[in-house]
Design a protein around this motif. Structure first.
Motif, PDB file in Angstrom:
ATOM      1  N   THR A  40     -15.142   2.892   1.109  1.00  0.00           N
ATOM      2  CA  THR A  40     -13.999   2.568   1.968  1.00  0.00           C
ATOM      3  C   THR A  40     -12.672   2.820   1.255  1.00  0.00           C
ATOM      4  O   THR A  40     -11.647   2.263   1.633  1.00  0.00           O
ATOM      5  N   GLU A  41     -12.703   3.641   0.208  1.00  0.00           N
ATOM      6  CA  GLU A  41     -11.483   3.883  -0.558  1.00  0.00           C
ATOM      7  C   GLU A  41     -10.401   4.524   0.317  1.00  0.00           C
ATOM      8  O   GLU A  41     -10.690   5.372   1.161  1.00  0.00           O
ATOM      9  N   LYS A  42      -9.174   4.092   0.084  1.00  0.00           N
ATOM     10  CA  LYS A  42      -8.026   4.688   0.758  1.00  0.00           C
ATOM     11  C   LYS A  42      -6.977   5.055  -0.287  1.00  0.00           C
ATOM     12  O   LYS A  42      -6.649   4.247  -1.149  1.00  0.00           O
ATOM     13  N   LYS A  43      -6.484   6.285  -0.195  1.00  0.00           N
ATOM     14  CA  LYS A  43      -5.359   6.696  -1.016  1.00  0.00           C
ATOM     15  C   LYS A  43      -4.078   6.419  -0.228  1.00  0.00           C
ATOM     16  O   LYS A  43      -3.799   7.071   0.770  1.00  0.00           O
ATOM     17  N   ILE A  44      -3.334   5.425  -0.694  1.00  0.00           N
ATOM     18  CA  ILE A  44      -2.093   5.023  -0.035  1.00  0.00           C
ATOM     19  C   ILE A  44      -0.930   5.710  -0.746  1.00  0.00           C
ATOM     20  O   ILE A  44      -0.638   5.414  -1.908  1.00  0.00           O
ATOM     21  N   GLU A  45      -0.300   6.625  -0.044  1.00  0.00           N
ATOM     22  CA  GLU A  45       0.825   7.338  -0.656  1.00  0.00           C
ATOM     23  C   GLU A  45       2.100   6.506  -0.522  1.00  0.00           C
ATOM     24  O   GLU A  45       2.358   5.912   0.534  1.00  0.00           O
ATOM     25  N   LEU A  46       2.887   6.458  -1.587  1.00  0.00           N
ATOM     26  CA  LEU A  46       4.080   5.620  -1.641  1.00  0.00           C
ATOM     27  C   LEU A  46       5.337   6.478  -1.527  1.00  0.00           C
ATOM     28  O   LEU A  46       5.485   7.470  -2.249  1.00  0.00           O
ATOM     29  N   TRP A  47       6.234   6.069  -0.635  1.00  0.00           N
ATOM     30  CA  TRP A  47       7.508   6.767  -0.444  1.00  0.00           C
ATOM     31  C   TRP A  47       8.627   5.735  -0.521  1.00  0.00           C
ATOM     32  O   TRP A  47       8.598   4.743   0.196  1.00  0.00           O
ATOM     33  N   THR A  94       2.299   1.370   6.487  1.00  0.00           N
ATOM     34  CA  THR A  94       2.814   0.031   6.257  1.00  0.00           C
ATOM     35  C   THR A  94       4.116   0.172   5.481  1.00  0.00           C
ATOM     36  O   THR A  94       4.322   1.172   4.779  1.00  0.00           O
ATOM     37  N   ASN A  95       5.021  -0.763   5.644  1.00  0.00           N
ATOM     38  CA  ASN A  95       6.298  -0.642   4.933  1.00  0.00           C
ATOM     39  C   ASN A  95       6.847  -2.015   4.573  1.00  0.00           C
ATOM     40  O   ASN A  95       6.435  -3.038   5.124  1.00  0.00           O
ATOM     41  N   SER A  96       7.784  -2.003   3.645  1.00  0.00           N
ATOM     42  CA  SER A  96       8.417  -3.231   3.183  1.00  0.00           C
ATOM     43  C   SER A  96       9.788  -2.887   2.620  1.00  0.00           C
ATOM     44  O   SER A  96      10.008  -1.782   2.112  1.00  0.00           O
ATOM     45  N   GLY A  97      10.705  -3.819   2.705  1.00  0.00           N
ATOM     46  CA  GLY A  97      11.933  -3.667   1.940  1.00  0.00           C
ATOM     47  C   GLY A  97      11.604  -3.760   0.460  1.00  0.00           C
ATOM     48  O   GLY A  97      10.664  -4.448   0.069  1.00  0.00           O
ATOM     49  N   PHE A  98      12.341  -3.046  -0.373  1.00  0.00           N
ATOM     50  CA  PHE A  98      12.100  -3.144  -1.812  1.00  0.00           C
ATOM     51  C   PHE A  98      13.424  -3.272  -2.553  1.00  0.00           C
ATOM     52  O   PHE A  98      14.468  -2.804  -2.096  1.00  0.00           O
ATOM     53  N   ALA A  99      13.356  -3.936  -3.688  1.00  0.00           N
ATOM     54  CA  ALA A  99      14.524  -4.111  -4.553  1.00  0.00           C
ATOM     55  C   ALA A  99      14.153  -3.649  -5.951  1.00  0.00           C
ATOM     56  O   ALA A  99      13.047  -3.910  -6.433  1.00  0.00           O
ATOM     57  N   TYR A 100      15.067  -2.963  -6.596  1.00  0.00           N
ATOM     58  CA  TYR A 100      14.815  -2.534  -7.966  1.00  0.00           C
ATOM     59  C   TYR A 100      14.831  -3.741  -8.904  1.00  0.00           C
ATOM     60  O   TYR A 100      15.665  -4.636  -8.784  1.00  0.00           O
ATOM     61  N   ALA A 101      13.870  -3.756  -9.832  1.00  0.00           N
ATOM     62  CA  ALA A 101      13.779  -4.801 -10.848  1.00  0.00           C
ATOM     63  C   ALA A 101      14.124  -4.194 -12.199  1.00  0.00           C
ATOM     64  O   ALA A 101      14.259  -2.976 -12.347  1.00  0.00           O
ATOM     65  N   ASN A 127       9.658  -7.108  -0.763  1.00  0.00           N
ATOM     66  CA  ASN A 127       9.945  -8.448  -0.254  1.00  0.00           C
ATOM     67  C   ASN A 127       8.905  -8.948   0.757  1.00  0.00           C
ATOM     68  O   ASN A 127       8.600 -10.132   0.800  1.00  0.00           O
ATOM     69  N   SER A 128       8.344  -8.071   1.584  1.00  0.00           N
ATOM     70  CA  SER A 128       7.324  -8.521   2.530  1.00  0.00           C
ATOM     71  C   SER A 128       5.946  -7.974   2.195  1.00  0.00           C
ATOM     72  O   SER A 128       4.947  -8.449   2.730  1.00  0.00           O
ATOM     73  N   GLY A 129       5.887  -6.990   1.314  1.00  0.00           N
ATOM     74  CA  GLY A 129       4.607  -6.468   0.857  1.00  0.00           C
ATOM     75  C   GLY A 129       4.061  -5.333   1.712  1.00  0.00           C
ATOM     76  O   GLY A 129       4.307  -5.274   2.916  1.00  0.00           O
ATOM     77  N   LEU A 130       3.363  -4.412   1.068  1.00  0.00           N
ATOM     78  CA  LEU A 130       2.641  -3.360   1.767  1.00  0.00           C
ATOM     79  C   LEU A 130       1.224  -3.867   1.999  1.00  0.00           C
ATOM     80  O   LEU A 130       0.510  -4.174   1.041  1.00  0.00           O
ATOM     81  N   VAL A 131       0.812  -3.948   3.252  1.00  0.00           N
ATOM     82  CA  VAL A 131      -0.466  -4.572   3.581  1.00  0.00           C
ATOM     83  C   VAL A 131      -1.459  -3.512   4.059  1.00  0.00           C
ATOM     84  O   VAL A 131      -1.175  -2.768   5.008  1.00  0.00           O
ATOM     85  N   ALA A 132      -2.614  -3.444   3.402  1.00  0.00           N
ATOM     86  CA  ALA A 132      -3.680  -2.525   3.802  1.00  0.00           C
ATOM     87  C   ALA A 132      -5.016  -3.144   3.422  1.00  0.00           C
ATOM     88  O   ALA A 132      -5.183  -3.649   2.306  1.00  0.00           O
ATOM     89  N   VAL A 146      13.793   0.854   1.757  1.00  0.00           N
ATOM     90  CA  VAL A 146      12.478   0.590   2.334  1.00  0.00           C
ATOM     91  C   VAL A 146      11.444   1.453   1.624  1.00  0.00           C
ATOM     92  O   VAL A 146      11.691   2.626   1.331  1.00  0.00           O
ATOM     93  N   ILE A 147      10.291   0.884   1.301  1.00  0.00           N
ATOM     94  CA  ILE A 147       9.172   1.634   0.740  1.00  0.00           C
ATOM     95  C   ILE A 147       8.068   1.703   1.787  1.00  0.00           C
ATOM     96  O   ILE A 147       7.782   0.729   2.479  1.00  0.00           O
ATOM     97  N   ASP A 148       7.470   2.886   1.920  1.00  0.00           N
ATOM     98  CA  ASP A 148       6.381   3.104   2.870  1.00  0.00           C
ATOM     99  C   ASP A 148       5.086   3.356   2.121  1.00  0.00           C
ATOM    100  O   ASP A 148       5.071   3.997   1.062  1.00  0.00           O
ATOM    101  N   GLY A 149       3.985   2.892   2.702  1.00  0.00           N
ATOM    102  CA  GLY A 149       2.654   3.226   2.238  1.00  0.00           C
ATOM    103  C   GLY A 149       1.918   3.917   3.358  1.00  0.00           C
ATOM    104  O   GLY A 149       1.679   3.312   4.412  1.00  0.00           O
ATOM    105  N   ASP A 150       1.582   5.206   3.179  1.00  0.00           N
ATOM    106  CA  ASP A 150       0.974   6.004   4.242  1.00  0.00           C
ATOM    107  C   ASP A 150      -0.441   6.435   3.870  1.00  0.00           C
ATOM    108  O   ASP A 150      -0.713   6.771   2.707  1.00  0.00           O
TER     109      ASP A 150
END
Length: 457
Positions: A204-211, A233-240, A247-252, A218-222
């Motif tokens: 059930t492996e999934k390759k989630i590409e990050l943009w 899936t997407n989430s707001g992101f902040a540089y650390a 902030n809300s997490g990429l959920v898969a 906003v960061i996307d996981g496709d």
């Protein structure tokens, strides 16, 4: 007389039953005492962070998140850095704050600072909407705290401000200008690579590409399913200082990816809400396909006086015919803003190209001006190549402002966006540079014609 005595006696009996005339202390203390203690609790907590606080705040307009570093002083001053720009990531800004009880203890940033940028009511100041900016807060309700964190909630838009204690090493890094270095490092990584993580197992492996998009934050996981559909899936992101927070997490597959961090100078991992780490791998080309996201996830957009990275010389002539000629004698009108928006209607296989133009300062795209529209039908082959057929729109330019803009979109004998779409098969793919992902349109027959656009949700 007897009745009067009886009444007086009754009053004395009632008074004697009341042991005290003081207020009923339901919680053991006066309300004002509890308010003062709650305010003092937050003040002490803020000052307890002697190395400062790392913070993340989401905005409501597009869901982007922004990173901060804050140092609170006892004299009600706060110094901060922010990932808003290169300048704000390097130069400390000092402003004032107050702690006040308004229905609950509240932290109020009461002079202009890097938080205020997000709520600036002039849309051109932050890329947001006039009157409301990016829909963010400067007044926050104190919810709770732990040994190393403070959690507050915006009083107007309800977005959470998370604050985490910084370490002594992190304090030194922020003060030495390393926040900007960290931001640039992550942007550069995404500009040069196509990162992805692998989740799941046992077939059930999934390759989630990050943009990542540093403009919208906003960061996307496709993920492309076996039957060639797009899951996203997407989430707001902040540089650390050492990666990024989501902030809300990429959920898969029931897993919430909440951030990424550097393990070494060259190795970076993502981590989920339980602390499990996932190696971030890279590929030479994108794993996911933009044409599956057009209409289901994204629009494409070109902006006034802007040619985006990745656009070829011939592509610059075509898109530039619109965006660069709105404010000069060629158009005949002095427009101060404009955009070309490509909207895909997937069920009906139609494309609408809208040329928006305005003479109103700070107007939001699509409002406060004029819209000129051309529509096309399209077919798409097994390679994802589009063929467009003109359906409606300005065959002959009209008079007035719209007429001038129609010339910029479809003037006969000129290299316009209309002539390009009529005469080329088109492919779409992603392009990434400087920490921002774009949508790229390329002619199949003439691959030296390339135009890059902003990705708009």
């Amino acid at each position: 007389m007897k009745n009067i005595l009886l009444l007086f006696t009754g009053v004395l009996v009632l008074l004697s039953c009341n042991k005290s005339l003081e207020p009923d202390l339901t919680f053991g203390k006066l309300p004002e005492e509890r308010m003062a203690e709650r305010n003092a609790e937050l003040k002490a907590k803020l000052l307890e962070g002697s190395n400062g606080w790392k913070a993340v705040l989401r905005t409501s307009l597009r869901g982007g998140a922004y990173g901060y570093y804050m140092q609170f002083k006892d004299n009600e001053q706060v110094a901060m850095l922010a990932d808003w720009s290169e300048a704000t990531a390097k130069k400390f800004d000092t402003s004032t704050y107050r702690i006040k009880y308004v229905m609950n203890t509240s932290l109020i940033f009461d002079t202009y600072n890097y938080l205020s940028i997000l709520q600036n009511p002039t849309g051109s100041a932050n890329g947001g909407a006039n009157a409301n900016g990016l829909q963010s807060d400067i007044e926050f309700e104190y919810l709770r705290s732990t040994a190393d964190s403070i959690i507050l909630k915006g009083k107007k838009y309800g977005n959470t401000l998370y604050m985490i204690k910084a370490t002594a090493d992190e304090k030194t890094a922020f003060e030495n200008g390393e926040y900007l270095t960290a931001i640039s490092k992550l942007k550069n990584y995404f500009a040069k690579n196509f990162p992805h993580i692998i989740i799941g197992g046992n077939g059930t492996e999934k390759k989630i590409e990050l943009w990542i998009n540093s403009t919208t934050k906003v960061i996307d996981g496709d993920y492309i399913t076996p039957d060639k559909n797009l899951e996203s899936t997407n989430s707001g992101f902040a540089y650390a200082i050492n990666g990024a927070y989501f902030n809300s997490g990429l959920v898969a597959q029931g897993i919430k990816i909440t951030g990424m961090k550097w393990k070494s100078d060259t190795e970076i991992v993502a981590y989920d809400s339980s602390g499990t780490e996932y190696k971030i791998n890279t590929s030479a080309a994108p794993l996911t396909l933009l044409h599956l996201a057009l209409g289901t996830k994204f629009k494409l957009q070109a902006h006034f006086k802007t040619i985006y990275p990745g656009t070829s010389a011939k592509g610059s002539i075509i898109v530039g015919h619109y965006v660069n000629n709105l404010d000069n004698a060629y158009s005949g009108y002095k427009f101060i803003g404009g955009a070309l928006t490509f909207t895909f209607d997937v069920p009906n296989k139609k494309l609408t190209v809208t040329g928006w133009h305005t003479q109103t300062e700070g107007a939001s795209i699509g409002t406060g001006g004029w819209n000129t529209v051309i529509t096309y039908s399209y077919t798409k082959d097994e390679n994802g190549f589009y063929k467009f057929t003109h359906l409606s729109g300005p065959a002959l330019p009209q008079s007035g402002a719209n007429g001038y803009v129609q010339r910029l979109m479809s003037e006969e004998g000129k290299e316009t966006i209309d002539s390009f779409l009529r005469n080329n098969r088109v492919s779409f793919d992603y392009y990434s540079e400087g920490g921002t992902s774009y949508g790229r349109m390329t002619s199949v027959e003439n691959p030296n014609i390339v135009m890059t656009f902003a990705l708009i949700r």
